[in-house]
Design a protein around this motif. Structure first.
Motif, short mmCIF file in Angstrom:
data_model
loop_
_atom_site.label_atom_id
_atom_site.label_comp_id
_atom_site.label_asym_id
_atom_site.label_seq_id
_atom_site.Cartn_x
_atom_site.Cartn_y
_atom_site.Cartn_z
N GLY A 159 0.80 -1.22 0.00
CA GLY A 159 0.00 0.00 0.00
C GLY A 159 0.83 1.26 0.00
N ARG A 160 0.34 2.27 0.74
CA ARG A 160 1.02 3.56 0.79
C ARG A 160 1.73 3.75 2.13
NH1 ARG A 160 -0.44 7.09 -3.16
NH2 ARG A 160 -0.08 8.90 -1.80
N THR A 161 2.30 2.69 2.65
CA THR A 161 3.00 2.77 3.93
C THR A 161 4.48 3.02 3.69
OG1 THR A 161 3.49 0.42 4.00
CG2 THR A 161 1.38 1.10 4.93
N ARG A 162 5.22 3.26 4.75
CA ARG A 162 6.66 3.40 4.68
C ARG A 162 7.37 2.08 5.00
NH1 ARG A 162 7.95 9.07 7.77
NH2 ARG A 162 6.61 10.37 6.48
N LEU A 163 6.59 1.04 5.13
CA LEU A 163 7.10 -0.26 5.51
C LEU A 163 7.50 -1.07 4.29
CD1 LEU A 163 7.28 -2.36 7.90
CD2 LEU A 163 5.01 -3.07 7.21
N TYR A 164 8.63 -1.72 4.36
CA TYR A 164 9.07 -2.63 3.30
C TYR A 164 9.16 -4.02 3.88
CZ TYR A 164 10.19 1.32 0.35
OH TYR A 164 10.11 2.44 -0.41
N LEU A 165 8.67 -5.00 3.12
CA LEU A 165 8.67 -6.38 3.57
C LEU A 165 9.63 -7.19 2.71
CD1 LEU A 165 4.82 -6.90 4.01
CD2 LEU A 165 6.51 -6.38 5.76
N ILE A 166 10.44 -8.01 3.36
CA ILE A 166 11.36 -8.90 2.69
C ILE A 166 10.93 -10.33 3.02
CG2 ILE A 166 13.77 -9.59 2.44
CD1 ILE A 166 13.42 -6.73 1.68
N SER A 167 10.62 -11.11 2.00
CA SER A 167 10.22 -12.50 2.23
C SER A 167 11.45 -13.32 2.61
CB SER A 167 9.56 -13.07 0.98
OG SER A 167 10.52 -13.20 -0.06
N PRO A 168 11.25 -14.47 3.25
CA PRO A 168 12.40 -15.32 3.61
C PRO A 168 13.22 -15.76 2.39
CG PRO A 168 10.47 -16.01 4.83
CD PRO A 168 10.00 -14.98 3.83
N SER A 169 12.57 -16.05 1.28
CA SER A 169 13.32 -16.45 0.09
C SER A 169 14.13 -15.28 -0.48
CB SER A 169 12.38 -17.01 -0.97
OG SER A 169 11.47 -16.03 -1.40
N ALA A 170 13.56 -14.07 -0.42
CA ALA A 170 14.29 -12.89 -0.88
C ALA A 170 15.47 -12.59 0.04
CB ALA A 170 13.35 -11.68 -0.94
N ALA A 171 15.30 -12.81 1.33
CA ALA A 171 16.41 -12.60 2.27
C ALA A 171 17.55 -13.57 1.98
CB ALA A 171 15.93 -12.76 3.71
N ARG A 172 17.23 -14.80 1.62
CA ARG A 172 18.26 -15.77 1.26
C ARG A 172 18.99 -15.34 -0.01
NH1 ARG A 172 14.51 -19.47 3.34
NH2 ARG A 172 13.51 -19.77 1.32
N ILE A 173 18.27 -14.85 -0.98
CA ILE A 173 18.88 -14.39 -2.23
C ILE A 173 19.79 -13.20 -1.98
CG2 ILE A 173 18.38 -13.31 -4.46
CD1 ILE A 173 15.82 -15.03 -4.54
#
Length: 87
Positions: free
Chosen positions: A29-43
């Motif tokens: 949405g329009r938040t300042r929050l960024y989410l990193i998935s576990p698979s993206a963190a591994r990459i």
């Protein structure tokens, strides 16, 4: 990235845009929050490990010690001098 000299909010914004473009970070949405998935963190961690522990030592080992950096350019140097300074 704190503690790194010269790293500004513009650099952070650029890095976040690159991560979002590669689908490694999501912004809900329009938040300042960024989410990193576990698979993206591994990459991301794998890429950083490759850069720091594999690519950097390989590049450092291929440098020719006889080649030195050119002397610093003075304020009176012309544009053409700056263009050919590293050749």
């Amino acid at each position: 990235m704190t503690g790194q000299a010269g790293y500004t909010s513009r650099n952070a914004a650029y890095d976040l845009r690159k991560l979002r473009g590669k689908h490694l970070a999501d912004k809900p949405g329009r938040t300042r929050l960024y989410l990193i998935s576990p698979s993206a963190a591994r990459i991301i961690s794998a890429l950083l490990t490759l850069r720091e522990h594999v690519i950097a030592p390989l590049l450092a080992g291929t440098a020719d010690p006889r080649i030195r950096a050119s002397p610093p350019l003075g304020p009176t140097s012309t544009g053409i001098t700056r263009h050919y300074a590293w050749r």
